[in-house]
Design an enzyme around this catalytic site. Structure first.
Site, mmCIF file in Angstrom:
data_model
loop_
_atom_site.group_PDB
_atom_site.id
_atom_site.type_symbol
_atom_site.label_atom_id
_atom_site.label_comp_id
_atom_site.label_asym_id
_atom_site.label_seq_id
_atom_site.Cartn_x
_atom_site.Cartn_y
_atom_site.Cartn_z
ATOM 1 N N GLU A 42 -4.760 12.282 -3.179
ATOM 2 C CA GLU A 42 -5.329 11.715 -4.403
ATOM 3 C C GLU A 42 -6.301 10.577 -4.090
ATOM 4 O O GLU A 42 -6.031 9.718 -3.254
ATOM 5 C CB GLU A 42 -4.236 11.154 -5.328
ATOM 6 C CG GLU A 42 -4.848 10.565 -6.606
ATOM 7 C CD GLU A 42 -3.886 9.803 -7.487
ATOM 8 O OE1 GLU A 42 -4.338 9.284 -8.526
ATOM 9 O OE2 GLU A 42 -2.687 9.709 -7.145
ATOM 10 N N ASP A 107 0.919 -4.993 1.818
ATOM 11 C CA ASP A 107 -0.153 -5.836 1.275
ATOM 12 C C ASP A 107 0.287 -7.286 1.372
ATOM 13 O O ASP A 107 1.369 -7.652 0.899
ATOM 14 C CB ASP A 107 -0.411 -5.442 -0.186
ATOM 15 C CG ASP A 107 -1.547 -6.243 -0.822
ATOM 16 O OD1 ASP A 107 -2.244 -6.983 -0.093
ATOM 17 O OD2 ASP A 107 -1.731 -6.134 -2.047
ATOM 18 N N ASP A 109 -1.189 -11.109 0.493
ATOM 19 C CA ASP A 109 -2.257 -11.783 -0.244
ATOM 20 C C ASP A 109 -2.093 -13.294 -0.147
ATOM 21 O O ASP A 109 -0.986 -13.818 -0.273
ATOM 22 C CB ASP A 109 -2.244 -11.343 -1.709
ATOM 23 C CG ASP A 109 -3.529 -11.721 -2.421
ATOM 24 O OD1 ASP A 109 -3.725 -12.919 -2.679
ATOM 25 O OD2 ASP A 109 -4.335 -10.820 -2.710
ATOM 26 N N CYS A 120 -6.677 -24.933 0.161
ATOM 27 C CA CYS A 120 -7.353 -24.131 -0.861
ATOM 28 C C CYS A 120 -6.318 -23.653 -1.874
ATOM 29 O O CYS A 120 -5.118 -23.809 -1.669
ATOM 30 C CB CYS A 120 -8.044 -22.905 -0.252
ATOM 31 S SG CYS A 120 -9.244 -23.257 1.049
ATOM 32 N N GLY A 159 -11.275 -7.891 1.965
ATOM 33 C CA GLY A 159 -12.596 -8.230 1.465
ATOM 34 C C GLY A 159 -12.675 -9.602 0.843
ATOM 35 O O GLY A 159 -13.762 -10.115 0.577
ATOM 36 N N ARG A 160 -11.512 -10.217 0.606
ATOM 37 C CA ARG A 160 -11.528 -11.548 -0.008
ATOM 38 C C ARG A 160 -10.494 -12.467 0.626
ATOM 39 O O ARG A 160 -10.809 -13.310 1.429
ATOM 40 C CB ARG A 160 -11.307 -11.446 -1.517
ATOM 41 C CG ARG A 160 -11.652 -12.730 -2.256
ATOM 42 C CD ARG A 160 -11.490 -12.575 -3.764
ATOM 43 N NE ARG A 160 -12.371 -13.490 -4.484
ATOM 44 C CZ ARG A 160 -12.414 -13.576 -5.805
ATOM 45 N NH1 ARG A 160 -11.629 -12.804 -6.549
ATOM 46 N NH2 ARG A 160 -13.224 -14.432 -6.394
ATOM 47 N N ARG A 161 -9.215 -12.311 0.255
ATOM 48 C CA ARG A 161 -8.220 -13.299 0.699
ATOM 49 C C ARG A 161 -6.915 -12.659 1.157
ATOM 50 O O ARG A 161 -5.878 -13.319 1.136
ATOM 51 C CB ARG A 161 -7.943 -14.289 -0.435
ATOM 52 C CG ARG A 161 -7.429 -13.630 -1.705
ATOM 53 C CD ARG A 161 -7.129 -14.646 -2.795
ATOM 54 N NE ARG A 161 -6.580 -13.986 -3.974
ATOM 55 C CZ ARG A 161 -7.305 -13.575 -5.013
ATOM 56 N NH1 ARG A 161 -8.614 -13.750 -4.999
ATOM 57 N NH2 ARG A 161 -6.747 -12.981 -6.041
ATOM 58 N N ASP A 308 4.154 -8.160 -0.698
ATOM 59 C CA ASP A 308 4.183 -7.613 -2.053
ATOM 60 C C ASP A 308 4.968 -6.309 -1.965
ATOM 61 O O ASP A 308 4.415 -5.239 -1.735
ATOM 62 C CB ASP A 308 2.764 -7.374 -2.563
ATOM 63 C CG ASP A 308 2.738 -6.888 -4.005
ATOM 64 O OD1 ASP A 308 3.804 -6.482 -4.524
ATOM 65 O OD2 ASP A 308 1.659 -6.882 -4.616
#
Length: 413
Positions: A42, A107, A109, A120, A159-161, A308
């Site tokens: 999928e 995952d 994060d 931060c 791609g970010r954090r 997560d």
């Protein structure tokens, strides 16, 4: 790291000219010619402004590319291998459309570290707080290899954090949801939201930690000292050291430390030394079992990977595909080598605009653009990341060939 929206035109140029479809196909398929691992897989696409298209499936890399370029999604995600082709699901009975195989995924994060990082918060990320992710990668990579014997681990920057882990071993792909829940439960140490102060409950009373966690603790002690005490200085302010005191199970120790810290400002490193001195004070230099357990749990709470868990428990969970572009930062979701995770810098990851400039500067001709896009990434700074995936794919394919040889001519997986 500033946010920069990526225009649809730039995104489409990336999909047409740079996305490594062939490498992604090999990674998911494990063989050169299409198998059910790819054809029954999928795919889901996020289309602007807020349309979500699920249950897509493709015969090969070329068909995938054609659809991606036609839809020009802001991102796309990969799901499980189903018993029937996802695009044909309406033609089969619901009972006959079930997930069969799926990489074991994790995952991590940065937002899950907001309550302890001091440099931060939210979407922000810098070299200093990336150390939390780096520590998580080192611990989880080793734990999975040592405790479960899995070999084919692909780490991908989000791609970010954050960071994702895809495990492609045959045994991992075949895990049921129940087995995934058990495995994730075994690896989960940090539990509870912001309202719960003590988040580590993995031992009975003051007994020793489970062996796997005890192994991780050895390296985490060093990380705790360098990252939590020295760099982040997590206990410098009252809110930080009050949280620390709530994690100590000895009321008399807590009272003495609070009285001392309220009078005089001390660094996190000095406060931790105070904790150790208090722990030895009543036992002739020997730390009481309660305090040993409390201090170990504190190290774990501040440094152990924060997972997560829901992402990992279900075969039908969708996860963003490697080499997608993060629409806010413009950065590509590239593979990461866990052995050099400490030197990885999110801000150095190539952006889609940068890659297209590099490609133009390399003088890619219009004819090459129209016919053979899949190799254009070789002319840009995306090359080392695609090469990393291709080495991973080569090892996977060799494993399949070996398994087929051992199984004989009439059996394969």
């Amino acid at each position: 790291m500033s946010d920069t929206e990526v225009s649809p035109e730039i995104m489409l140029a990336f999909y047409k000219r740079l996305y490594p479809y062939k490498s992604i196909f090999g990674w998911l398929n494990h063989e050169h010619t299409p198998t059910r691992r790819f054809t029954h897989r999928e795919w889901a696409f996020t289309l602007p402004p807020d349309t979500y298209v699920r249950y897509q499936s493709f015969a090969d890399a070329d068909e995938l590319k054609k659809q991606v370029c036609q839809l020009n999604p802001t991102r796309f995600e990969i799901g499980p291998v189903y018993s029937a082709k996802p695009r044909d699901r309406k033609t089969v009975r619901a009972a006959n459309f079930t997930p069969q195989l799926r990489e074991l995924v994790f995952d991590i994060d940065m937002t899950d570290y907001d309550e302890i990082r001091t440099c931060c918060s939210g979407a922000g990320i810098c070299k200093r707080c990336w150390a939390f992710i780096a520590a998580a990668v080192r611990v989880l990579d080793r734990a999975i290899r040592d405790q479960f014997g899995y070999k084919y681990l692909l780490w991908v920057y989000s791609g970010r954090r954050g960071i994702h882990l895809w495990i492609s071993d045959k045994e991992a792909m075949e895990l049921t949801d129940e087995q995934r829940r058990a495995l994730v439960g075994w690896l989960t140490v940090i539990q509870g939201g912001k309202e719960m102060k003590k988040k580590v409950n993995v031992r009975q009373g003051t007994k020793s930690l489970p062996p796997g966690i005890q192994m991780s603790l050895e390296s985490l002690r060093t990380i705790f000292h360098r990252l939590i005490l020295e760099d982040q200085d997590c206990f410098a302010e009252e809110e930080g050291w009050e949280t620390l005191l709530q994690l100590i199970s000895e009321p008399s120790v807590t009272r003495r430390l609070r009285a001392k810290w309220e009078i005089k400002s001390r660094s996190s490193e000095e406060k931790w030394e105070d904790v150790k001195r208090e722990a030895r004070a009543d036992k002739g230099g020997k730390i009481h079992d309660n305090m040993v357990a409390a201090m170990e749990d504190i190290v774990l709470q501040y440094t152990y990977p924060r997972l997560d868990a829901e992402v990992s428990k279900h075969r039908n969970h969708l996860l963003k595909a490697p080499f997608c572009v993060h629409p806010k930062t413009g950065r590509v979701c590239v593979p990461v080598d866990p052995s050099s995770i400490d030197s990885f810098r999110p801000e150095r990851v190539p952006t889609v605009s940068q890659l297209l400039r590099e490609l133009d500067e390399a003088g890619a001709s219009a004819g090459a653009e129209a016919t053979e896009h899949h190799s254009d990434w070789q002319k840009t700074s995306l090359k080392p990341y695609v090469d990393m995936l291709d080495r991973h794919v080569a090892a996977l394919m060799e494993e399949v060939r070996r398994a087929k040889r051992e199984a004989g001519p009439d059996r394969s997986w």
